[in-house]
Design a protein around this motif. Structure first.
Motif, PDB file in Angstrom:
ATOM      1  N   ALA A  78       0.858  -1.186   0.000  1.00 33.82           N
ATOM      2  CA  ALA A  78       0.000   0.000   0.000  1.00 33.82           C
ATOM      3  C   ALA A  78       0.897   1.240   0.000  1.00 33.82           C
ATOM      4  N   GLY A  79       1.980   1.108  -0.770  1.00 35.17           N
ATOM      5  CA  GLY A  79       2.954   2.196  -0.855  1.00 35.17           C
ATOM      6  C   GLY A  79       2.371   3.471  -1.436  1.00 35.17           C
ATOM      7  N   ASN A  80       1.242   3.324  -2.120  1.00 35.28           N
ATOM      8  CA  ASN A  80       0.583   4.471  -2.754  1.00 35.28           C
ATOM      9  C   ASN A  80      -0.381   5.197  -1.820  1.00 35.28           C
ATOM     10  N   MET A  81      -0.496   4.747  -0.574  1.00 33.05           N
ATOM     11  CA  MET A  81      -1.504   5.291   0.331  1.00 33.05           C
ATOM     12  C   MET A  81      -0.889   6.243   1.363  1.00 33.05           C
ATOM     13  N   GLN A 107       5.753   1.346  -6.347  1.00 34.25           N
ATOM     14  CA  GLN A 107       4.289   1.236  -6.257  1.00 34.25           C
ATOM     15  C   GLN A 107       3.649   2.614  -6.078  1.00 34.25           C
ATOM     16  N   ARG A 108       4.256   3.421  -5.214  1.00 39.80           N
ATOM     17  CA  ARG A 108       3.698   4.762  -4.977  1.00 39.80           C
ATOM     18  C   ARG A 108       3.721   5.595  -6.249  1.00 39.80           C
ATOM     19  N   ASP A 168       1.104   4.321  -8.527  1.00 38.80           N
ATOM     20  CA  ASP A 168      -0.239   4.403  -7.933  1.00 38.80           C
ATOM     21  C   ASP A 168      -1.116   3.211  -8.335  1.00 38.80           C
ATOM     22  N   VAL A 169      -0.545   2.020  -8.176  1.00 31.41           N
ATOM     23  CA  VAL A 169      -1.291   0.776  -8.408  1.00 31.41           C
ATOM     24  C   VAL A 169      -1.552   0.165  -7.041  1.00 31.41           C
TER      25      VAL A 169
END
Lengths: 315, 315
Positions: free
Chosen positions: A185-188, B94-95, B98-99
């Motif tokens: 969840a590196g995008n959160m 990943q960030r 944004d997946v």
């Protein structure tokens, strides 16, 4: 696949909250209220991530006459507090066991990498490239921690665990892995800055603990529901929940969110602090004898960076 | 499974051998004779393992209209020179992409972990848990290197590469992965001390370079033979060999051992130095256009710690 045995290793030296009272003025009551932590372990001067992993491995093998070390055909190590990023924790274990020419790799998804390591094992079993795996999770947080940090210096502890995992059932008491989910969840949120360990610049820092707290609560509850639902189970079918051991308030929040009573969670945060990716595995090792035949366990994790996951086990 | 695209990122700043002559008195001729290295790249002050991986990822996606980023369902990063062991290189990617909610993990088996990362992908494909993977390999050696070290300070360079890997063929030019072997050799020789990176104590050191040299030559030649033999191929069936880019003398030794002419090997050590687990992937990216349909490539690696592997590809 089946978890055949689990064992933990904890360093002997205990660091109480009074240590941080003397150092930083944080009271025992203040630390307990915010984290649940009463004490934690600290590795000795001759110990590190690799030596703790070796001790956990020796212990798990001593408990497992049906899983002799020469049958191990895969080693996956996990740590975000590496002693050596080249001679990794998995390679140190391979050397100690003297098992040649098998896949050996170490991984990090921070505090969630116990489940990443087990999912990698699942992949090797699916490929037919392994049938008997050793997973070692080991954290030497105090090597990277700044004790003077009043925000997070008192949270961290050291410890390790080792798991023997086999493709086929070896004993009636083996825990069957029913299902496993991992995800980044590196995008959160503030995943990029909330809790970091930059070895060159500085050690562990957690400038955005609240962001970690919120996401940990949400993700561990959500993924636990997901894994139950996709296996046609209700929360009431769950006998034990082993969450990542980060903070007792997070554990209680997850329990409340799921509608589970307090005594359904397995917890060691009180006497170990946050032992990173080793925490849930240490809890499983300590709780193993209390899991009855037919009972279901979910191990759910959340890691800085961010990552999360859940594993459904059945005895 | 298929390698659909590969791209590399190299920092702009070039460090020539003259830099080490001024610093340590090592002559250009001496460095070339022992290593083949003429120059290497050094990441800028705003660059690190994670930023270089992002650049390589952006480049590989720009080359791959058939592999849009929202189709990526697995990210595996590899590095032994982490910028952050919690917000790992895979999480940073990943960030940037944004997946959400896909497996994300970073690994280390030192210089051999390109193949460990790809084997983990193979496992996820075998489980049916992924079909389109991004592998990123990135090393910021100069962040951990001691330039004053006359033994190994002049060896290391920075760089990254990204690979798009799919379960099914996407284009006629995709490289088919015919076979893949990885293994640890932590139990061999001086694996525990020969080359290490202990972030807390010190950076990269190589007190037993000869032991590394001997094992690298032996293992890369042996595993190349193994992977060819178990696929009923002879060394003469091989069009290209991409060895781990550690030292030109190791590459020549492996070629000689296998009975292959010099021009069969792909090499970037001359202008990049040892870029760790990124080296062979950078070489593949640079050489991709020269591989004709029907040609076979073996990528063979050896890492400190120790680890080794080989991957057989066919266009």
């Amino acid at each position: 696949m089946y978890i055949h045995q689990v064992a933990a290793y904890l360093p002997a030296h205990i660091v109480t909250n009074e240590h941080f009272t003397r150092l930083n003025g944080l009271s025992h009551k203040w630390i307990i209220e915010r984290t649940g932590i009463q004490e934690r372990r600290k590795a000795g001067p001759d110990e590190n991530t690799n030596t703790m992993a070796l001790e956990a491995t020796r212990r798990v093998l001593a408990q497992a006459p049906l899983f002799p070390q020469q049958h191990i055909d895969l080693i996956v190590g996990a740590t975000y507090t590496p002693h050596d990023t080249i001679y990794t924790v998995a390679h140190a274990v391979q050397r100690d066991l003297d098992v040649a020419d098998i896949p050996v790799v170490s991984v990090s998804s921070a505090c969630s990498s116990l489940l990443n390591a087990i999912e990698i094992v699942e992949g090797y079993f699916a490929m037919g490239k392994a049938t008997r795996a050793l997973v070692v999770v080991s954290e030497h947080n105090t090597a990277y921690n700044n004790e003077d940090d009043t925000v997070a210096g008192h949270l961290w502890g050291d410890g390790a665990a080792a798991l023997l995992i086999s493709k086929e059932r070896l004993a009636p008491t083996d825990l069957r892995m029913v299902d496993l989910i991992t995800a980044g969840a590196g995008n959160m949120g503030k995943a990029d800055t909330a809790v970091t360990l930059k070895p060159v610049e500085r050690g562990i820092v957690m400038p955005h603990g609240k962001d970690v707290f919120i996401h940990a609560c949400q993700y561990m509850a959500r993924v636990t529901r997901n894994i139950l639902e996709r296996n046609q189970l209700a929360v009431t079918d769950l006998n034990w929940l082993i969450p990542h051991q980060a903070n007792l308030r997070i554990t209680r929040n997850v329990l409340e969110n799921l509608g589970l009573p307090d005594d359904r969670a397995v917890s060691n945060i009180e006497y170990l602090g946050n032992t990173g990716c080793a925490g849930a595995a240490i809890a499983l090792a300590d709780h193993l004898d209390q899991i009855k035949v037919g009972e279901r366990i979910v191990i759910t994790v959340f890691g800085g960076g961010y990552s999360y996951g859940a594993m459904l086990l059945e005895r």
